[in-house]
Design a protein around this motif. Structure first.
Motif, short mmCIF file in Angstrom:
data_model
loop_
_atom_site.label_atom_id
_atom_site.label_comp_id
_atom_site.label_asym_id
_atom_site.label_seq_id
_atom_site.Cartn_x
_atom_site.Cartn_y
_atom_site.Cartn_z
N ALA A 1 -0.11 1.11 5.08
CA ALA A 1 -0.35 0.37 3.84
C ALA A 1 -1.86 0.23 3.62
O ALA A 1 -2.64 0.11 4.57
CB ALA A 1 0.29 -1.01 3.92
N VAL A 2 -2.27 0.23 2.35
CA VAL A 2 -3.68 0.09 2.00
C VAL A 2 -3.82 -0.97 0.91
O VAL A 2 -2.85 -1.36 0.27
CB VAL A 2 -4.29 1.42 1.51
N CYS A 3 -5.06 -1.39 0.70
CA CYS A 3 -5.37 -2.36 -0.36
C CYS A 3 -6.06 -1.64 -1.51
O CYS A 3 -6.98 -0.84 -1.29
CB CYS A 3 -6.28 -3.47 0.19
N ASN A 4 -5.63 -1.90 -2.71
CA ASN A 4 -6.30 -1.39 -3.91
C ASN A 4 -7.47 -2.32 -4.21
O ASN A 4 -7.27 -3.45 -4.67
CB ASN A 4 -5.33 -1.35 -5.09
N PHE A 5 -8.69 -1.89 -3.94
CA PHE A 5 -9.86 -2.76 -4.05
C PHE A 5 -10.18 -3.12 -5.50
O PHE A 5 -10.93 -4.07 -5.75
CB PHE A 5 -11.08 -2.10 -3.40
N GLN B 1 -10.01 -9.71 6.62
CA GLN B 1 -8.56 -9.54 6.60
C GLN B 1 -8.19 -8.06 6.68
O GLN B 1 -8.83 -7.22 6.04
CB GLN B 1 -7.97 -10.17 5.35
N PHE B 2 -7.14 -7.77 7.45
CA PHE B 2 -6.74 -6.39 7.69
C PHE B 2 -5.22 -6.25 7.59
O PHE B 2 -4.47 -7.14 7.98
CB PHE B 2 -7.21 -5.93 9.08
N LEU B 3 -4.80 -5.10 7.05
CA LEU B 3 -3.39 -4.75 6.96
C LEU B 3 -3.00 -3.94 8.18
O LEU B 3 -3.60 -2.90 8.47
CB LEU B 3 -3.11 -3.95 5.69
N VAL B 4 -1.98 -4.40 8.89
CA VAL B 4 -1.47 -3.70 10.07
C VAL B 4 -0.06 -3.21 9.74
O VAL B 4 0.81 -4.01 9.42
CB VAL B 4 -1.45 -4.61 11.30
N THR B 5 0.12 -1.89 9.81
CA THR B 5 1.41 -1.29 9.47
C THR B 5 2.15 -0.92 10.74
O THR B 5 1.69 -0.09 11.51
CB THR B 5 1.23 -0.05 8.59
N HIS B 6 3.30 -1.56 10.93
CA HIS B 6 4.15 -1.25 12.07
C HIS B 6 5.08 -0.11 11.68
O HIS B 6 5.72 -0.16 10.63
CB HIS B 6 5.01 -2.46 12.48
N GLY B 7 5.16 0.93 12.50
CA GLY B 7 6.06 2.03 12.21
C GLY B 7 7.49 1.52 12.11
O GLY B 7 7.95 0.78 12.97
N GLY B 8 8.15 1.90 11.07
CA GLY B 8 9.51 1.41 10.85
C GLY B 8 9.60 0.65 9.56
O GLY B 8 9.79 1.23 8.50
N ARG B 9 9.36 -0.71 9.60
CA ARG B 9 9.69 -1.48 8.41
C ARG B 9 8.68 -2.53 7.98
O ARG B 9 8.83 -3.12 6.92
CB ARG B 9 11.04 -2.19 8.63
N THR B 10 7.63 -2.83 8.76
CA THR B 10 6.87 -4.05 8.52
C THR B 10 5.38 -3.79 8.29
O THR B 10 4.78 -2.93 8.93
CB THR B 10 7.03 -5.00 9.73
N ASN C 1 7.54 5.06 15.36
CA ASN C 1 8.16 3.75 15.51
C ASN C 1 7.21 2.72 16.09
O ASN C 1 7.63 1.62 16.45
CB ASN C 1 9.41 3.86 16.39
N GLY C 2 5.94 3.06 16.23
CA GLY C 2 4.97 2.12 16.77
C GLY C 2 4.01 1.65 15.71
O GLY C 2 4.40 1.19 14.64
N LEU C 3 2.72 1.77 15.99
CA LEU C 3 1.68 1.33 15.06
C LEU C 3 1.22 2.51 14.21
O LEU C 3 0.71 3.50 14.72
CB LEU C 3 0.50 0.75 15.86
N LEU C 4 1.40 2.38 12.89
CA LEU C 4 1.02 3.47 11.99
C LEU C 4 -0.46 3.42 11.62
O LEU C 4 -1.09 4.46 11.45
CB LEU C 4 1.86 3.42 10.71
N GLY C 5 -1.02 2.22 11.45
CA GLY C 5 -2.41 2.17 11.05
C GLY C 5 -2.92 0.76 10.82
O GLY C 5 -2.16 -0.20 10.67
N VAL C 6 -4.25 0.64 10.77
CA VAL C 6 -4.96 -0.60 10.44
C VAL C 6 -5.90 -0.28 9.29
O VAL C 6 -6.66 0.69 9.36
CB VAL C 6 -5.75 -1.14 11.65
N GLU C 7 -5.86 -1.08 8.22
CA GLU C 7 -6.69 -0.82 7.05
C GLU C 7 -7.34 -2.12 6.57
O GLU C 7 -6.77 -3.21 6.69
CB GLU C 7 -5.85 -0.22 5.91
N HIS D 1 -5.48 6.95 0.41
CA HIS D 1 -6.83 6.51 0.75
C HIS D 1 -7.31 5.49 -0.27
O HIS D 1 -7.09 5.66 -1.48
CB HIS D 1 -7.80 7.69 0.76
N SER D 2 -7.96 4.44 0.21
CA SER D 2 -8.51 3.44 -0.70
C SER D 2 -9.83 2.92 -0.14
O SER D 2 -9.88 2.43 0.99
CB SER D 2 -7.52 2.28 -0.87
N ILE D 3 -10.90 3.06 -0.94
CA ILE D 3 -12.21 2.54 -0.56
C ILE D 3 -12.84 1.88 -1.78
O ILE D 3 -12.40 2.08 -2.92
CB ILE D 3 -13.14 3.65 -0.02
#
Length: 695
Positions: A69-73, A33-42, A20-26, A113-115
């Protein structure tokens, strides 16, 4: 010599560790620019240099995001997984995740995984790996089981080696750890057993890794506070054989040996690692940079508010939770040398300048991807999933012409003709354009308010707030409560300021006349019986009713209740909603609290804790809004004499619930014992006498 620059807070929303907290930074497809995934819904897209969010997307209530969440490069799209099996793919132009591309898979996903240089790779919880496009072509394909029973994945990472991706994941079973290497050039999966060597009693807490052309350097931070290294060959001699690798000591006592949480490890470059954790027993947690080549501490920074044991590194930025907020610490590093490691490097350049070492991955090529797809094929296969805009139909052109000069009745006739035409893929954008044309004329001619046409367009169920900005503002200006109700029910992206403006209107006294005029207000949710509404909408300055009467009578009429229910169902961000709730008059806040308390009591009457009616508010929605209102207005409401009885009732109710939970916790132990006895019945004879004593 390594250096940590001044930190700054990226997210002001309180977060935490765990599901329910921070799932990851990608990393996004843009460097800053970075994707921040909050545990739960956002999921939130941040631009680090500006320290601000660029976009935010949430899954609907009841759904849970289960991996970052990840970005498809290759396409610039974003990918997220919710409820373990459901893929959502969208881009920055989308506003509602419920309406974007969706694929439901047949097995649960551990990580995507996305690189750069390859398509995204999907790792399933059972150990199988698939390319994204293969899954999208056949989402329900059978996924094989690679891992044995009770074997779970603990950590994973992907690299590019010789133009092809190499994926490593670490598993754990009964205290033993295994490394799996999936190479896509030869399409082989190798398994290694990780031996601890001489430190048999230590428990591995964190993993990180780097790669060269032949070996993966797997580093682990153990419970004894030391960092160990294991060299794993990318291409083994016998891929089918379970091979053994032994780890060796790399850094000694980088964190306190008794640290059980808040520790993390990540590779920065070929000679440096970042370590998160307390350096000494009973000391505060620190972020430390170590030189693995010379085994020296380069720099450290104390984190007085503590951390969650999560650490990410991209480019020149370290991301972590400091307290409950996502913090960024820029990192600089000079060329590794003995003088630099000892802090005695002489600068022949400007003292403020730093030479930052970079690794050039000679094997990475954008012209090659997983499955040997060239760039043109990738563009065709990894489609943008954008809707092609068709040529506007004649009915649309005729309708726009009618809107500019004709009467409301003529517009309604042409609108019916347009809606009768078969819908095109860009129907939602065309409807948005029609609404904007109607609002444009309303702006120039205030007396022109085509309510019937606007209501008909809203009920096409294709609009959103961003497609027709100004619509809800016009409805607020006209106090058109039915139109506001429909917008609240259908628009997924309503700003919190507009939601609060609607709430003010719904709670105000003049809205009663509008409710009487607009008899078609949808009676959604719970409707009180007529005999319970004799005192509906009573003035707050009247003498308070008896407590028993307050719990049985609804404080608002059914039509107003339906409008308030639409508010309860609307999406919001607590951080942006609270400031606007403070602007609501105290008497209206008290009335809303009375209604919410009434709904809560009605929920408590049912064993299912639900309300009757079509789409009624849920118990969680009711409780969330009670907390929001009290958080925003408690110091004001507590001063109102009329609200005293309500606050006391809420206090007594919460106190009783705490007592019930406490008693249930005591009973839980007895139930566990009963369950154990029930499981032992198979070992008994057909007839027996049992005496159970509960204390």
């Amino acid at each position: 010599m390594a250096a940590l620059e001044e930190e700054f807070t990226l997210s002001t929303v309180p977060l935490g560790a765990g599901p329910n907290g921070l799932l990851g930074v990608e990393q996004s497809d843009k460097t800053d620019q970075f994707l921040v995934t909050h545990g739960g819904r956002t999921v939130i897209l941040y631009k680090v240099s500006d320290q601000k969010p660029l976009g935010s997307w949430s899954v609907k209530q009841g759904q849970i995001i289960t991996c970052p969440a990840v970005c498809n490069f290759q396409t610039g799209e974003f990918i997220v997984v919710h409820d373990n099996k459901v893929l959502r793919i969208w881009n920055t132009e989308d506003v509602n995740l419920d309406k974007v591309f969706k694929a439901t898979l047949s097995a649960e996903i551990y990580r995507i995984h996305s690189i750069q240089g390859t398509e995204p790779l999907v790792l399933f919880k059972e150990g199988a790996v698939r390319g994204l496009e293969a899954l999208l072509a056949e989402p329900q394909q059978k996924i094989e089981t690679v891992l044995s029973d009770d074997e779970v994945i603990k950590w994973t990472k992907v690299f590019m080696v010789f133009r092809h991706p190499v994926l490593i994941f670490i598993t754990e079973k009964h205290g033993n750890h295994f490394a799996y290497i999936q190479t896509f050039s030869s399409r082989t999966l190798s398994k290694y057993t990780l031996f601890h060597g001489q430190e048999e009693k230590s428990v591995i807490q964190n993993f990180t890794a780097s790669v060269d052309r032949k070996f993966i350097s797997l580093m682990s931070l153990s419970s004894d506070g030391c960092v160990y290294e294991t060299l794993i060959p990318i291409h083994p001699r016998d891929p089918d054989e379970n091979q053994r690798v032994v780890r060796s000591l790399l850094l000694k006592t980088v964190v306190a040996g008794d640290a059980r949480s808040g520790v993390a490890l990540t590779v920065l470059d070929q000679d440096h690692v970042a370590v998160l954790g307390p350096p000494l027993p009973a000391s505060k947690e620190c972020l430390s940079i170590w030189n693995t080549k010379f085994q020296t501490l380069q720099t450290s920074r104390e984190l007085p508010q503590g951390t969650s044991g999560q650490l990410w590194y991209f480019g020149e930025n370290l991301f972590m939770l400091h307290g409950k907020f996502l913090t960024v610490i820029p990192y600089k590093c000079e060329v590794s040398s003995l003088a630099g490691a000892l802090g005695k490097l002489k600068h022949s350049q400007d003292p403020g300048a730093h030479t930052v070492p970079h690794f050039v991955n000679w094997e990475t090529s954008r012209g090659y991807g997983f499955g040997s797809q060239n760039s043109e094929q990738s563009k065709r296969i990894l489609r943008r999933r954008k809707i092609e805009v068709n040529v506007p139909p004649p009915a649309f052109e005729q309708l726009l012409s009618t809107i500019k000069k004709d009467s409301e009745k003529d517009i309604e006739v042409e609108l019916c003709k347009f809606l009768a035409v078969k819908r095109t893929p860009d129907f939602h954008t065309i409807v948005g354009d029609i609404v904007l044309e109607l609002l444009g004329r309303h702006t120039t001619e205030p007396s022109f308010y085509p309510r019937n046409s606007l209501m008909q367009l809203i009920q096409t169920h294709v609009l959103s707030y961003s497609l027709c900005p100004g619509l809800m503002e016009a409805a607020l200006e006209k106090t058109d409560v039915q139109m506001l109700q429909l917008c609240l029910q259908q628009f997924p992206d309503i700003p919190e300021s507009i939601t609060c403006a609607c709430l003010k209107i719904f709670l105000s006294d003049p809205v009663q006349e509008k409710m009487d005029e607009q008899t078609e207000i949808l009676q959604n949710g719970f409707n009180a019986d007529e005999q319970n509404c004799d005192s509906c909408d009573r003035k707050l300055n009247q003498k308070p009713q008896d407590a028993a009467e307050e719990t049985t009578s609804c404080p608002v009429v059914p039509k107003r209740a339906a409008l308030l229910n639409a508010i309860l169902h609307s999406a919001y961000s607590e951080m942006f909603l609270l400031p606007h709730l403070k602007d609501i008059p105290a008497q209206h806040v008290t009335l809303f609290l009375q209604y919410l308390y009434f709904l809560y009591l009605k929920c408590s009457e049912n064993a299912t804790m639900t309300l009757p009616g079509l789409h009624p508010p849920t118990l969680n929605q009711i409780m969330d809004w009670i907390c929001l209102l009290l958080d925003a207005n408690f110091t004001v409401v507590v001063m109102i004499p009329e609200a005293k009885r309500l606050l006391l009732s809420l206090y007594k109710f919460v106190k009783s619930q705490i007592c019930i939970c406490s008693e249930l916790n005591k009973i839980e132990v007895s139930f566990r014992e009963l369950q154990k006895l029930n499981q032992e019945k198979n070992n008994r004879e057909l007839y027996s006498i049992e005496v159970l004593e509960l204390f």
